[in-house]
Design a protein around this motif. Structure first.
Motif, mmCIF file in Angstrom:
data_model
loop_
_atom_site.group_PDB
_atom_site.id
_atom_site.type_symbol
_atom_site.label_atom_id
_atom_site.label_comp_id
_atom_site.label_asym_id
_atom_site.label_seq_id
_atom_site.Cartn_x
_atom_site.Cartn_y
_atom_site.Cartn_z
ATOM 1 N N TRP A 17 -6.481 1.729 -7.894
ATOM 2 C CA TRP A 17 -6.397 1.969 -6.452
ATOM 3 C C TRP A 17 -7.779 2.231 -5.858
ATOM 4 N N SER A 18 -8.546 3.118 -6.493
ATOM 5 C CA SER A 18 -9.864 3.451 -5.954
ATOM 6 C C SER A 18 -10.857 2.314 -6.156
ATOM 7 N N GLY A 19 -10.735 1.584 -7.277
ATOM 8 C CA GLY A 19 -11.660 0.486 -7.527
ATOM 9 C C GLY A 19 -11.577 -0.604 -6.479
ATOM 10 N N SER A 20 -10.365 -0.904 -6.025
ATOM 11 C CA SER A 20 -10.218 -1.923 -4.981
ATOM 12 C C SER A 20 -10.869 -1.476 -3.684
ATOM 13 N N ARG A 21 -10.821 -0.177 -3.396
ATOM 14 C CA ARG A 21 -11.460 0.335 -2.172
ATOM 15 C C ARG A 21 -12.976 0.261 -2.272
ATOM 16 N N VAL A 22 -13.512 0.466 -3.468
ATOM 17 C CA VAL A 22 -14.958 0.328 -3.654
ATOM 18 C C VAL A 22 -15.386 -1.114 -3.399
ATOM 19 N N PRO A 42 -5.629 -4.522 0.130
ATOM 20 C CA PRO A 42 -6.689 -5.513 -0.122
ATOM 21 C C PRO A 42 -6.348 -6.399 -1.321
ATOM 22 N N ILE A 43 -5.551 -7.422 -1.103
ATOM 23 C CA ILE A 43 -5.050 -8.246 -2.200
ATOM 24 C C ILE A 43 -6.183 -8.961 -2.923
ATOM 25 N N ASN A 44 -7.148 -9.495 -2.188
ATOM 26 C CA ASN A 44 -8.246 -10.220 -2.832
ATOM 27 C C ASN A 44 -9.080 -9.305 -3.722
ATOM 28 N N ALA A 45 -9.323 -8.084 -3.259
ATOM 29 C CA ALA A 45 -10.076 -7.134 -4.078
ATOM 30 C C ALA A 45 -9.295 -6.750 -5.330
ATOM 31 N N LEU A 46 -7.985 -6.570 -5.186
ATOM 32 C CA LEU A 46 -7.151 -6.254 -6.344
ATOM 33 C C LEU A 46 -7.105 -7.420 -7.328
ATOM 34 N N LEU A 47 -7.069 -8.646 -6.809
ATOM 35 C CA LEU A 47 -7.059 -9.819 -7.683
ATOM 36 C C LEU A 47 -8.370 -9.929 -8.454
ATOM 37 N N LEU A 48 -9.487 -9.694 -7.780
ATOM 38 C CA LEU A 48 -10.779 -9.711 -8.464
ATOM 39 C C LEU A 48 -10.838 -8.636 -9.535
ATOM 40 N N GLN A 49 -10.318 -7.465 -9.235
ATOM 41 C CA GLN A 49 -10.307 -6.385 -10.217
ATOM 42 C C GLN A 49 -9.425 -6.737 -11.415
ATOM 43 N N PHE A 50 -8.297 -7.388 -11.164
ATOM 44 C CA PHE A 50 -7.411 -7.807 -12.247
ATOM 45 C C PHE A 50 -8.113 -8.808 -13.172
ATOM 46 N N ILE A 51 -8.816 -9.766 -12.584
ATOM 47 C CA ILE A 51 -9.534 -10.761 -13.391
ATOM 48 C C ILE A 51 -10.619 -10.088 -14.225
ATOM 49 N N TRP A 52 -11.339 -9.171 -13.611
ATOM 50 C CA TRP A 52 -12.423 -8.485 -14.313
ATOM 51 C C TRP A 52 -11.886 -7.628 -15.455
ATOM 52 N N CYS A 53 -10.832 -6.865 -15.206
ATOM 53 C CA CYS A 53 -10.257 -6.010 -16.249
ATOM 54 C C CYS A 53 -9.646 -6.840 -17.375
ATOM 55 N N SER A 54 -9.029 -7.965 -17.033
ATOM 56 C CA SER A 54 -8.460 -8.839 -18.064
ATOM 57 C C SER A 54 -9.554 -9.394 -18.963
ATOM 58 N N ASN A 57 0.816 -1.206 0.000
ATOM 59 C CA ASN A 57 0.000 0.000 0.000
ATOM 60 C C ASN A 57 0.855 1.264 0.000
ATOM 61 N N ARG A 58 1.966 1.236 0.730
ATOM 62 C CA ARG A 58 2.829 2.418 0.781
ATOM 63 C C ARG A 58 3.434 2.714 -0.585
ATOM 64 N N TRP A 59 3.931 1.664 -1.246
ATOM 65 C CA TRP A 59 4.505 1.868 -2.572
ATOM 66 C C TRP A 59 3.436 2.270 -3.581
ATOM 67 N N ALA A 60 2.237 1.759 -3.400
ATOM 68 C CA ALA A 60 1.139 2.165 -4.285
ATOM 69 C C ALA A 60 0.866 3.659 -4.152
ATOM 70 N N ASN A 61 0.897 4.158 -2.920
ATOM 71 C CA ASN A 61 0.699 5.593 -2.715
ATOM 72 C C ASN A 61 1.834 6.402 -3.338
ATOM 73 N N TYR A 62 3.067 5.913 -3.187
ATOM 74 C CA TYR A 62 4.204 6.612 -3.794
ATOM 75 C C TYR A 62 4.059 6.669 -5.317
ATOM 76 N N ILE A 63 3.663 5.548 -5.912
ATOM 77 C CA ILE A 63 3.522 5.499 -7.371
ATOM 78 C C ILE A 63 2.419 6.438 -7.838
ATOM 79 N N ASN A 64 1.269 6.381 -7.173
ATOM 80 C CA ASN A 64 0.155 7.245 -7.578
ATOM 81 C C ASN A 64 0.494 8.720 -7.406
#
Length: 377
Positions: free
Chosen positions: A165-170, A197-209, A4-11
């Motif tokens: 980032w925001s989609g995983s929070r939703v 939230p790794i599981n939410a990010l994984l679900l988002q990755f599957i959906w976007c793919s 999460n920290r690196w994600a904030n730095y990247i964004n």
């Protein structure tokens, strides 16, 4: 975005790159307008032959909102910060101001530098207007043109990163209210080590793919137009429904407060009114702004269905129905996925809920029967 920290730095880094890029574009365009007024004033003195159809405004707003997306990302993670009320007010006010200013200045720069035929050419405007702008400014230096083109690409990547980032929070927020039948517990779980939230990010990755592989390859319109319109139109469905829902919640809370006031004495009434006024000052959006926001969403959702298609000059006998279907594809996809999602949610939510209630009732009934004393007579 494993950490999460690196994600904030990247964004944050991508946001800074985007602001710097847009600022350079704005300042360079204004400088060209002032220093070369005899040439740059042509576009300002002669109307640009563009599409003035009302539907063009709604479709353009979707593309503009995609380009500047990320300004409201903080809204989806207020529970991760201290004093979320103050951060919400300041972040939204500052973000809207920055986006508005950047949009106006960048458009002034483009109109001042890019030739009118390049702006009004609908075949190239989606992807090459920024490149044309840089070539007009730094045409003799290919390296500088490529550098600024790469910065524009990074700004688009920043938009996508903010969406991830925001989609995983939703997803986490929806799972926290048991919106997803059976799997809400897994989707709202945060990884303690990486604080993400790794599981939410994984679900988002599957959906976007799935969308990229199966939806993106099914249409002839440009990938940028398809995905940007599809994503932002889906966002505006969410924004519109959220705006109406928040107004209803505000009205219901006011009605509940009025009912409670009848049963309170003067001291309790003053304390409650003071507390309610403090909450109102921190969180309440002025009603005119909320109404304007909802009306803007209604305009986008309705008039995006009105498309004006024409056959190109080299193909005067083209199939207009096919072109219309291609233009409406992102919108129809949005509603198609929404219909499927609501159908699945309604079916699984009540189906799974009814099964769960039946199981709990059966367990309670067996427990009650076991606790009853046996009558040996």
């Amino acid at each position: 975005m494993i950490n999460n920290r690196w994600a904030n730095y990247i964004n944050q880094s991508l946001a800074v790159i985007k602001l710097i890029t847009y600022s350079i574009i704005a300042l360079a365009g204004i400088y060209r307008l002032a220093s070369n007024w005899s040439v740059s004033r042509f576009n300002w003195e002669h109307p640009i032959n563009g599409d003035t159809n009302i539907s063009a405004y709604s479709s353009s707003i979707l593309l503009i909102m995609f380009s500047y997306d990320g300004w409201n990302t903080l809204n989806y993670s207020l529970d991760e910060f201290r004093k979320p009320g103050k951060k919400l007010i300041f972040s939204n006010s500052i973000s809207v101001g920055i986006v508005t200013l950047m949009y106006l200045l960048v458009n002034i720069a483009f109109i001042s530098v890019v030739p009118q035929e390049s702006i009004s050419n609908n075949n190239n405007i989606d992807e090459t207007i920024a490149a044309t702008f840089f070539y007009k400014l730094f045409g003799k230096s290919v390296g500088i043109v490529r550098l600024f083109t790469a910065l524009v690409v990074l700004s688009v990547i920043g938009t996508a990163a903010a969406g991830v980032w925001s989609g995983s929070r939703v997803i986490v927020a929806a799972a926290a209210s048991d919106f997803f039948p059976k799997y809400s517990k897994e989707l709202r779980t945060w990884n303690q080590y990486f604080n993400t939230p790794i599981n939410a990010l994984l679900l988002q990755f599957i959906w976007c793919s799935f969308i990229i592989l199966f939806v993106g390859s099914s249409f002839t319109i440009t990938s940028f137009t398809l995905f940007s319109t599809f994503s932002m139109y889906s966002y505006w469905i969410f924004y519109f429904a959220t705006g109406i829902g928040l107004l209803l919640i505000r009205r219901n809370k006011k009605n509940e407060l009025k009912k409670k006031q009848f049963d309170m004495n003067d001291k309790e009434l003053n304390e409650t009114s003071s507390l309610f006024s403090n909450i109102t000052r921190e969180y309440k959006v002025p009603l005119p702004f909320a109404i304007i926001f909802i009306l803007a969403g209604l305009f986008i959702l309705v008039f995006s269905f009105v498309v004006n298609v024409e056959c190109p000059k080299d193909k005067p006998n083209c199939d207009l129905r096919e072109k219309t279907a291609q233009q409406l594809a992102p919108i129809l996809i949005s509603y198609g996925f929404l219909f499927v999602a609501l159908t699945c949610w309604y079916s699984f939510y009540y189906w799974w809920g009814s099964i769960k209630d039946q199981r709990e009732a059966a367990v309670m009934r067996i427990a009650d029967e076991n606790e009853k004393p046996y009558d040996f007579n």
